[in-house]
Enzyme design. Structure first.
Site, PDB file in Angstrom:
ATOM      1  CE1 TYR A   1      -5.161  11.427 -11.863  1.00  0.00           C
ATOM      2  CE2 TYR A   1      -5.524  12.761 -13.767  1.00  0.00           C
ATOM      3  CZ  TYR A   1      -5.092  11.326 -13.199  1.00  0.00           C
ATOM      4  OH  TYR A   1      -4.711  10.399 -13.818  1.00  0.00           O
TER       5      TYR A   1
ATOM      6  CG  ASN B   1       0.367   1.848 -12.700  1.00  0.00           C
ATOM      7  OD1 ASN B   1      -0.047   2.235 -13.667  1.00  0.00           O
ATOM      8  ND2 ASN B   1      -0.710   1.119 -11.893  1.00  0.00           N
TER       9      ASN B   1
ATOM     10  CG  ASP C   1      -2.014   1.146   1.369  1.00  0.00           C
ATOM     11  OD1 ASP C   1      -1.496   2.186   0.655  1.00  0.00           O
ATOM     12  OD2 ASP C   1      -2.898   1.011   2.000  1.00  0.00           O
TER      13      ASP C   1
ATOM     14  CE  LYS D   1      -1.773  10.762 -11.980  1.00  0.00           C
ATOM     15  NZ  LYS D   1      -0.874   9.498 -11.618  1.00  0.00           N
TER      16      LYS D   1
HETATM   17  N1  LIG Z   1      -6.838   5.177 -17.004  1.00  0.00           N
HETATM   18  C1  LIG Z   1      -6.598   6.145 -17.735  1.00  0.00           C
HETATM   19  O1  LIG Z   1      -7.179   6.727 -18.534  1.00  0.00           O
HETATM   20  C2  LIG Z   1      -5.321   7.078 -17.148  1.00  0.00           C
HETATM   21  C3  LIG Z   1      -5.049   8.224 -17.883  1.00  0.00           C
HETATM   22  C4  LIG Z   1      -3.807   8.904 -17.534  1.00  0.00           C
HETATM   23  C5  LIG Z   1      -3.094   8.498 -16.226  1.00  0.00           C
HETATM   24  N2  LIG Z   1      -3.587   7.169 -15.603  1.00  0.00           N
HETATM   25  C6  LIG Z   1      -2.693   6.824 -14.580  1.00  0.00           C
HETATM   26  O2  LIG Z   1      -2.396   5.619 -14.822  1.00  0.00           O
HETATM   27  C7  LIG Z   1      -2.205   4.854 -13.294  1.00  0.00           C
HETATM   28  C8  LIG Z   1      -3.201   3.640 -13.526  1.00  0.00           C
HETATM   29  O3  LIG Z   1      -4.487   3.990 -13.912  1.00  0.00           O
HETATM   30  P1  LIG Z   1      -5.684   2.833 -14.143  1.00  0.00           P
HETATM   31  O4  LIG Z   1      -6.402   3.679 -14.871  1.00  0.00           O
HETATM   32  O5  LIG Z   1      -5.069   1.700 -14.379  1.00  0.00           O
HETATM   33  O6  LIG Z   1      -6.331   3.001 -12.537  1.00  0.00           O
HETATM   34  P2  LIG Z   1      -7.324   1.864 -12.120  1.00  0.00           P
HETATM   35  O7  LIG Z   1      -8.026   0.905 -13.013  1.00  0.00           O
HETATM   36  O8  LIG Z   1      -8.266   2.680 -11.071  1.00  0.00           O
HETATM   37  O9  LIG Z   1      -6.082   1.163 -10.970  1.00  0.00           O
HETATM   38  C9  LIG Z   1      -5.657   1.743  -9.938  1.00  0.00           C
HETATM   39  C10 LIG Z   1      -4.380   0.975  -9.337  1.00  0.00           C
HETATM   40  O10 LIG Z   1      -3.915   1.578  -8.408  1.00  0.00           O
HETATM   41  C11 LIG Z   1      -3.972   0.714  -7.013  1.00  0.00           C
HETATM   42  N3  LIG Z   1      -4.216   1.674  -5.769  1.00  0.00           N
HETATM   43  C12 LIG Z   1      -4.665   3.081  -5.604  1.00  0.00           C
HETATM   44  N4  LIG Z   1      -4.394   3.512  -4.641  1.00  0.00           N
HETATM   45  C13 LIG Z   1      -3.276   2.534  -4.021  1.00  0.00           C
HETATM   46  C14 LIG Z   1      -2.443   2.536  -2.820  1.00  0.00           C
HETATM   47  N5  LIG Z   1      -2.694   3.145  -1.833  1.00  0.00           N
HETATM   48  N6  LIG Z   1      -1.393   1.635  -2.633  1.00  0.00           N
HETATM   49  C15 LIG Z   1      -1.471   0.712  -3.766  1.00  0.00           C
HETATM   50  N7  LIG Z   1      -2.048   0.356  -4.745  1.00  0.00           N
HETATM   51  C16 LIG Z   1      -3.138   1.717  -4.892  1.00  0.00           C
HETATM   52  C17 LIG Z   1      -5.463   0.164  -7.285  1.00  0.00           C
HETATM   53  O11 LIG Z   1      -5.444  -0.812  -6.267  1.00  0.00           O
HETATM   54  P3  LIG Z   1      -6.886  -1.324  -5.794  1.00  0.00           P
HETATM   55  O12 LIG Z   1      -7.394  -2.438  -6.769  1.00  0.00           O
HETATM   56  O13 LIG Z   1      -6.782  -1.906  -4.401  1.00  0.00           O
HETATM   57  O14 LIG Z   1      -7.943  -0.173  -5.848  1.00  0.00           O
HETATM   58  C18 LIG Z   1      -5.181  -0.339  -8.646  1.00  0.00           C
HETATM   59  O15 LIG Z   1      -4.382  -1.395  -8.700  1.00  0.00           O
HETATM   60  C19 LIG Z   1      -2.862   5.886 -12.541  1.00  0.00           C
HETATM   61  O16 LIG Z   1      -1.649   6.427 -11.941  1.00  0.00           O
HETATM   62  C20 LIG Z   1      -3.491   7.031 -13.543  1.00  0.00           C
HETATM   63  O17 LIG Z   1      -3.400   8.233 -12.913  1.00  0.00           O
HETATM   64  C21 LIG Z   1      -4.658   6.753 -16.092  1.00  0.00           C
END
Ligand SMILES: NC(=O)c1ccc[n+]([C@@H]2O[C@H](COP(=O)([O-])OP(=O)(O)OC[C@H]3O[C@@H](n4cnc5c(N)ncnc54)[C@H](OP(=O)(O)O)[C@@H]3O)[C@@H](O)[C@H]2O)c1
Length: 250
Positions: free
Chosen positions: A169, A89, A62, A173
């Site tokens: 957000y 990530n 975490d 970032k």
């Molecule tokens: N998807 C997009 O369109 C997008 C666009 C730009 C940037 N990003 C960036 O890419 C990254 C991944 O995004 P995603 O879309 O894959 O998000 P997601 O589907 O919401 O997954 C987020 C991941 O982060 C984990 N997480 C959150 N808080 C945490 C903590 N305190 N400790 C450990 N793990 C934690 C979650 O764990 P749980 O399963 O336990 O909740 C999950 O595994 C993020 O940094 C996001 O800002 C995403």
């Protein structure tokens, strides 16, 4: 001389982009450690990759919990003694309903986003840095977003466009991007490269099913940055267009 096995740690790798980044690194014959704050979710994700022939294992992590981060670094130290790649990530993403305009942004929400998307990334990196310094080619990838780009936010399209502002957000970032630039400068003499990756709006739980990019596409800039060779860039911000990884404006 035999080459040493590459070890990569991806935080928040139990689902979404983190899982796909771990998969793509694993397919490049690396040992991948899937950071997850939920042990069962991490084990299930790792088992899925193992079934695909990848050398993967889960690690309880975490990123906002100092004790969890310390235990994780101890585990990697005892098991491997070094780390080649850290992909920061894990993050929290905005729900449109919870973000008002910048003039209305709640201090608590600002703190929550800064806590997870900035402070925790800095802490995790600091704690794992001694292990990265034992790598012959350390790479740190910070998962950012074009929403954290001051240049893009300043463009007339975004200034006047229909998108609701997302100060918590965006600020988290943008702060992460500053960490990338300054840490890259500090670690350049040691050969450790630090870059930010923007996946673009991607089909994850957070990005939603109608996002333009698949997880395979969204993972591309982070995987490319994790695998940079010695003459690759550091202190930069990359996204992707078509099949290509390209510079993103700060
Ligand atoms: N998807 C997009 O369109 C997008 C666009 C730009 C940037 N990003 C960036 O890419 C990254 C991944 O995004 P995603 O879309 O894959 O998000 P997601 O589907 O919401 O997954 C987020 C991941 O982060 C984990 N997480 C959150 N808080 C945490 C903590 N305190 N400790 C450990 N793990 C934690 C979650 O764990 P749980 O399963 O336990 O909740 C999950 O595994 C993020 O940094 C996001 O800002 C995403």
């Amino acid at each position: 001389m035999a080459t040493r096995q590459k070890i990569a740690l991806v935080t928040g790798a139990n689902r979404g982009l983190g899982l796909e980044i771990a998969r793509q690194l694993g397919k490049r014959q690396m040992t991948v450690l899937l950071g997850a704050r939920n042990a069962a979710a991490g084990e299930a994700a790792a088992a899925g990759l193992v079934a695909e022939g990848i050398d993967a294992s889960a690690i309880l992590l975490d990123i906002t919990d100092g004790a969890s981060v310390s235990t994780a670094v101890q585990t990697v130290t005892e098991k491997f003694g070094y780390l080649d790649i850290l992909v920061n990530n894990a993050g929290i993403l905005p729900k449109l309903t919870e973000e008002g305009s910048p003039s209305q942004a709640s201090p608590q929400l600002l703190l929550d986003y800064l806590q997870t998307n900035f402070l925790a990334q800095v802490s995790v990196t600091q704690v794992f840095l001694p292990l990265l310094k034992h790598s012959t080619a350390g790479r740190i990838v910070n998962m950012s977003s074009s929403i954290g780009s001051v240049t893009i936010a300043s463009e007339p399209l975004h200034q006047n466009g229909p998108k609701p502002p997302r100060l918590p957000y965006a600020a988290s970032k943008a702060a992460l991007n500053m960490f990338t630039v300054l840490l890259a400068k500090e670690l350049r003499p040691e050969g450790i490269k630090v870059n930010s990756a923007d996946p673009g709006l991607t089909q994850t739980d957070a990005g939603g099913p109608n996002a333009p990019y698949t997880v395979e596409q969204g993972a591309r800039p982070a995987v490319w940055l994790a695998c940079l060779d010695d003459d690759g860039p550091t202190g930069c911000f990359f996204t992707h267009v078509d099949e290509h990884v390209v510079n993103n404006p700060w």
